[in-house]
Design a protein around this motif. Structure first.
Motif, PDB file in Angstrom:
ATOM      1  N   GLU A  54       0.918  -1.293   0.029  1.00  0.00           N
ATOM      2  CA  GLU A  54       0.026  -0.025   0.035  1.00  0.00           C
ATOM      3  C   GLU A  54       0.696   1.079  -0.045  1.00  0.00           C
ATOM      4  N   LEU A  61       2.010   1.782  11.230  1.00  0.00           N
ATOM      5  CA  LEU A  61       1.076   0.722  11.444  1.00  0.00           C
ATOM      6  C   LEU A  61       1.313  -0.313  12.692  1.00  0.00           C
ATOM      7  N   LYS A  68      -2.953   3.343  12.209  1.00  0.00           N
ATOM      8  CA  LYS A  68      -3.283   2.031  12.057  1.00  0.00           C
ATOM      9  C   LYS A  68      -4.885   1.840  11.893  1.00  0.00           C
ATOM     10  N   TYR A  71      -6.363   1.823   8.572  1.00  0.00           N
ATOM     11  CA  TYR A  71      -6.059   0.580   7.640  1.00  0.00           C
ATOM     12  C   TYR A  71      -6.366  -0.458   8.348  1.00  0.00           C
ATOM     13  N   HIS A  74      -8.568  -3.229   6.142  1.00  0.00           N
ATOM     14  CA  HIS A  74      -7.772  -3.612   4.885  1.00  0.00           C
ATOM     15  C   HIS A  74      -6.655  -4.410   5.251  1.00  0.00           C
TER      16      HIS A  74
END
Length: 196
Positions: A54, A61, A68, A71, A74
């Motif tokens: 990504e 992350l 975080k 996302y 996903h």
């Protein structure tokens, strides 16, 4: 087959904001005085691979912040696809990340029966630890229920795990209680691994 010098794997599990990372970090602090211990996360390589695909910051992350959360859904979907192809993919990656001298692997984030089965079937001694905190405490730490995340396997698959946990740690912000729990856990670890 046992990988590297690992003699024991301590498998942490718990809901979001229960404090798995915090408690496993505290355990590592205490173990490092006498043992060759190291943290590893099943989700760490997942986050690294996801970040590369990504083109996002993998260090962000790995934090517990809002980046975080943007996302998370996903990442969960990405992880599910990889696990459907190979259920132990991320467990092997976690073990491969350890230094050769590590004798105690502390896995910070076991989420599924297949994770615990992997660490129990590779020739490692395994200790399972469930970290728990009441919902109101988790909410004080920033937990907000997210449909598709908090009702998915990543959060719920071990809720009804049919085996007794070796240790259950109530992480409610009481430092004395946590210290006592960690001391009991360290005593158990000492039965299986020699000090350095």
């Amino acid at each position: 087959m046992v990988q590297r010098g690992v003699k024991l794997v301590v498998c942490f599990s718990g809901k979001r904001k229960s404090g798995k990372d915090y408690v496993s970090g505290k355990l590592l602090e205490r173990l490092r005085k006498d043992y060759a211990a190291q943290l590893a996360g099943i989700s760490w390589s997942l986050k690294d691979e996801f970040a590369e695909i990504e083109k996002v910051d993998k260090e962000e992350l790995r934090t517990d912040g809002p980046f975080k959360e943007v996302y998370r859904k996903h990442m969960v979907e990405f992880g599910e696809r990889k696990r459907n192809e190979d259920p132990s993919y991320f467990c092997r990656a976690a073990m491969s990340s350890l230094d050769l001298s590590t004798s105690i692997a502390i896995i910070t984030d076991c989420r599924r029966p297949s994770d615990l089965a992997y660490f129990g079937s590779q020739g490692y001694r395994r200790i399972t630890v469930r970290v728990q905190a009441p919902l109101e405490v988790r909410e004080q730490r920033g937990f907000k229920f997210t449909q598709g995340i908090d009702d998915s396997d990543t959060e719920c698959a071990l809720d009804e795990w049919p085996h007794p946990w070796d240790f259950v740690i109530d992480n409610v912000g009481n430092s004395r209680s946590l210290e006592e729990s960690l001391q009991r856990l360290i005593s158990e670890i000492g039965r299986f691994v020699e000090k350095v």
